[in-house]
Design a protein around this motif. Structure first.
Motif, short mmCIF file in Angstrom:
data_model
loop_
_atom_site.label_atom_id
_atom_site.label_comp_id
_atom_site.label_asym_id
_atom_site.label_seq_id
_atom_site.Cartn_x
_atom_site.Cartn_y
_atom_site.Cartn_z
N VAL A 1 1.03 -1.20 -0.17
CA VAL A 1 0.11 0.13 0.01
C VAL A 1 0.83 1.33 0.14
CG1 VAL A 1 -1.75 1.32 1.20
CG2 VAL A 1 -1.62 -1.18 1.30
N GLU A 2 0.65 2.14 -1.22
CA GLU A 2 1.57 3.41 -1.30
C GLU A 2 0.70 4.53 -0.81
OE1 GLU A 2 4.42 2.16 -4.77
OE2 GLU A 2 2.39 2.02 -5.31
N PHE A 3 1.58 5.54 -0.13
CA PHE A 3 0.95 6.64 0.20
C PHE A 3 1.04 7.61 -1.23
CE2 PHE A 3 0.34 10.76 2.26
CZ PHE A 3 1.10 11.58 1.83
N THR B 1 5.97 -2.99 4.44
CA THR B 1 5.95 -4.09 3.22
C THR B 1 4.94 -5.21 3.36
OG1 THR B 1 7.72 -5.14 4.38
CG2 THR B 1 8.35 -3.72 2.54
N GLY B 2 4.41 -5.35 4.46
CA GLY B 2 3.41 -6.30 4.59
C GLY B 2 3.47 -7.74 4.94
N THR B 3 3.01 -8.37 5.62
CA THR B 3 3.32 -9.84 5.91
C THR B 3 1.97 -10.90 5.67
OG1 THR B 3 4.70 -9.33 7.77
CG2 THR B 3 3.80 -11.60 7.63
N SER B 4 2.29 -11.58 4.66
CA SER B 4 1.16 -12.59 4.21
C SER B 4 1.01 -13.67 5.32
CB SER B 4 1.43 -12.72 2.65
OG SER B 4 0.28 -13.74 2.47
N LEU B 5 -0.10 -13.69 5.84
CA LEU B 5 -0.27 -14.91 6.89
C LEU B 5 -1.43 -15.95 6.26
CD1 LEU B 5 0.04 -16.40 9.57
CD2 LEU B 5 -1.77 -14.90 10.45
N THR B 6 -0.47 -17.28 6.40
CA THR B 6 -1.69 -18.24 5.82
C THR B 6 -1.79 -19.26 6.96
OG1 THR B 6 -1.11 -18.23 3.64
CG2 THR B 6 -2.12 -20.07 4.37
N VAL B 7 -3.04 -19.53 7.52
CA VAL B 7 -3.32 -20.45 8.56
C VAL B 7 -4.10 -21.88 7.96
CG1 VAL B 7 -4.27 -20.81 10.70
CG2 VAL B 7 -3.58 -18.31 10.09
N ILE B 8 -3.24 -22.95 8.16
CA ILE B 8 -3.66 -24.12 7.62
C ILE B 8 -4.52 -24.81 8.72
CG2 ILE B 8 -3.12 -26.43 6.85
CD1 ILE B 8 -0.26 -24.96 5.92
N PRO B 9 -5.77 -25.36 8.47
CA PRO B 9 -6.68 -25.93 9.40
C PRO B 9 -6.14 -27.24 9.72
CG PRO B 9 -7.93 -25.02 7.41
CD PRO B 9 -6.52 -25.06 6.93
N THR C 1 4.62 -14.56 15.50
CA THR C 1 5.01 -13.11 15.63
C THR C 1 5.46 -12.59 14.49
OG1 THR C 1 5.65 -13.60 17.76
CG2 THR C 1 6.56 -11.64 17.08
N ILE C 2 4.91 -11.15 14.02
CA ILE C 2 5.26 -10.41 12.92
C ILE C 2 6.15 -9.20 13.36
CG2 ILE C 2 4.43 -9.13 10.97
CD1 ILE C 2 2.05 -10.84 10.95
N ASN C 3 6.91 -8.88 12.90
CA ASN C 3 7.94 -7.69 13.07
C ASN C 3 7.72 -6.57 12.19
OD1 ASN C 3 9.30 -8.86 15.76
ND2 ASN C 3 10.12 -10.31 14.36
N CYS C 4 7.93 -5.41 12.90
CA CYS C 4 8.03 -4.23 11.98
C CYS C 4 8.92 -3.12 12.65
CB CYS C 4 6.52 -3.50 12.01
SG CYS C 4 6.39 -1.88 11.28
N THR C 5 9.97 -2.93 11.71
CA THR C 5 11.23 -2.11 12.10
C THR C 5 11.24 -1.06 11.20
OG1 THR C 5 12.15 -4.04 12.60
CG2 THR C 5 13.47 -2.15 12.30
N SER C 6 11.59 0.29 11.94
CA SER C 6 11.66 1.72 11.36
C SER C 6 13.10 1.95 11.63
CB SER C 6 10.75 2.34 11.92
OG SER C 6 11.20 3.75 11.47
N SER C 7 13.64 2.69 10.54
CA SER C 7 15.09 3.23 10.91
C SER C 7 14.84 4.67 11.67
CB SER C 7 15.55 3.52 9.64
OG SER C 7 14.75 4.40 8.53
N LYS C 8 13.84 4.96 11.77
CA LYS C 8 13.50 6.34 12.44
C LYS C 8 12.57 6.38 13.79
CE LYS C 8 13.96 8.75 8.00
NZ LYS C 8 13.18 9.71 7.17
N SER D 1 13.65 4.28 -0.86
CA SER D 1 14.10 3.21 0.19
C SER D 1 12.97 2.99 1.13
CB SER D 1 15.42 3.74 0.98
OG SER D 1 15.03 4.93 1.89
N GLN D 2 13.09 1.83 1.53
CA GLN D 2 11.64 1.52 2.35
C GLN D 2 12.13 1.78 3.78
OE1 GLN D 2 8.98 0.14 1.45
NE2 GLN D 2 8.52 0.24 3.65
N GLU D 3 11.08 2.47 4.34
CA GLU D 3 11.44 2.92 5.73
C GLU D 3 10.81 2.17 6.95
OE1 GLU D 3 11.79 7.59 4.67
OE2 GLU D 3 9.90 7.07 5.27
N LEU D 4 9.88 1.47 6.58
CA LEU D 4 9.25 0.29 7.38
C LEU D 4 9.25 -1.07 6.95
CD1 LEU D 4 5.74 2.03 8.50
CD2 LEU D 4 7.55 1.46 9.91
N GLU D 5 10.10 -1.68 7.61
CA GLU D 5 10.30 -3.17 7.11
C GLU D 5 9.47 -4.03 7.88
OE1 GLU D 5 13.01 -2.72 3.56
OE2 GLU D 5 12.01 -4.52 4.58
N GLN D 6 9.18 -5.06 7.20
CA GLN D 6 8.26 -6.25 8.28
C GLN D 6 8.78 -7.44 7.77
OE1 GLN D 6 3.80 -4.40 7.28
NE2 GLN D 6 3.75 -6.15 8.22
#
Lengths: 115, 111
Positions: A43-45, B103-111, B20-27, B1-6
């Motif tokens: 999703v892009e701003f 960048t998003g994290t795609s989660l699949t849950v297998i029944p 667990t999903i992580n989100c990291t920022s350089s700022k 450059s990507q500022e929010l990395e997941q």
């Protein structure tokens, strides 16, 4: 519960045509946004809007894009001459407060297909 | 450059497992949001974190913002198929009026 509404839900257009995507933000909100999501990508701003003017815009938001709040309720995104690469889902969002201080409410999106 | 990395970019888990999903920022982050997107649909607000060290929970989802306000984690306990979707962190990192998504994290849950 108040919500952000977007129309149309899906629009198909020919390359080079003008497109207007419409959004009705939540009535007492002050900050408005457009985002774009190309299929399978992030999703892009695109742009933020406050006090009847653009406050921030990204590199994607070039001269072919414009936004307007013509009547105090609608918030529109116009793409002047559509290109194939403009095909995407466009999301409108609004918030009462500046980002970081309150929830950003999103519409369901308008899917644009450029042929 | 990507500022929010997941991370991870995608995740496939068996129903009932924790993740667990992580989100990291350089700022430093001026508020960190978590949203969920079902494939091809809109964005659903999950929660917002503002203060360093803050932790919030909703049903089986817990999110935390670290003390330095540069990283957040989203933890799902006993995952269910209804948890499947794309998880997005979002933040204003410039103190202005720009709100970016990770960048998003795609989660699949297998029944």
């Amino acid at each position: 519960e108040p919500e952000v509404t977007q129309t149309p839900s899906h629009q198909v257009t020919q390359m080079g045509q003008e497109v207007i995507l419409r959004c009705v933000p939540i009535s007492n909100h002050l900050y408005f946004y457009w985002y774009r999501q190309i299929l399978g990508q992030k999703v892009e701003f695109l742009v933020s809007f406050y006090n009847n003017e653009i406050s921030e815009k990204s590199e994607i938001f070039d001269d072919q894009f414009s936004v307007e709040r013509p009547d105090g309720s609608n918030f529109t995104l116009k793409i002047r001459s559509t290109k194939l690469e403009d095909s995407a889902m466009y999301f409108c969002a609004s918030t009462l407060w500046t980002p970081g201080t309150g929830e950003l409410f999103f519409g369901e999106g308008s899917r644009l297909t450029v042929l | 450059s990507q500022e929010l990395e997941q991370s991870p970019q995608s995740l496939i888990v068996q129903e009932g497992k924790n993740l667990t999903i992580n989100c990291t920022s350089s700022k430093t982050l001026y508020g960190l949001y978590w949203y969920k997107q079902k494939y091809g649909e809109g964005l659903i607000f999950l929660m917002m974190l503002q203060k360093g060290g803050e932790e919030k929970s909703h049903e089986k989802i817990t999110a935390k913002l670290d003390e330095k306000k540069q990283q957040s984690s989203l933890h799902i306990t006993a995952s269910q198929p209804s948890h499947a979707g794309i998880y997005l962190c979002g933040a204003d990192m410039h103190g202005g009026n720009q709100f970016y998504f990770g960048t998003g994290t795609s989660l699949t849950v297998i029944p």
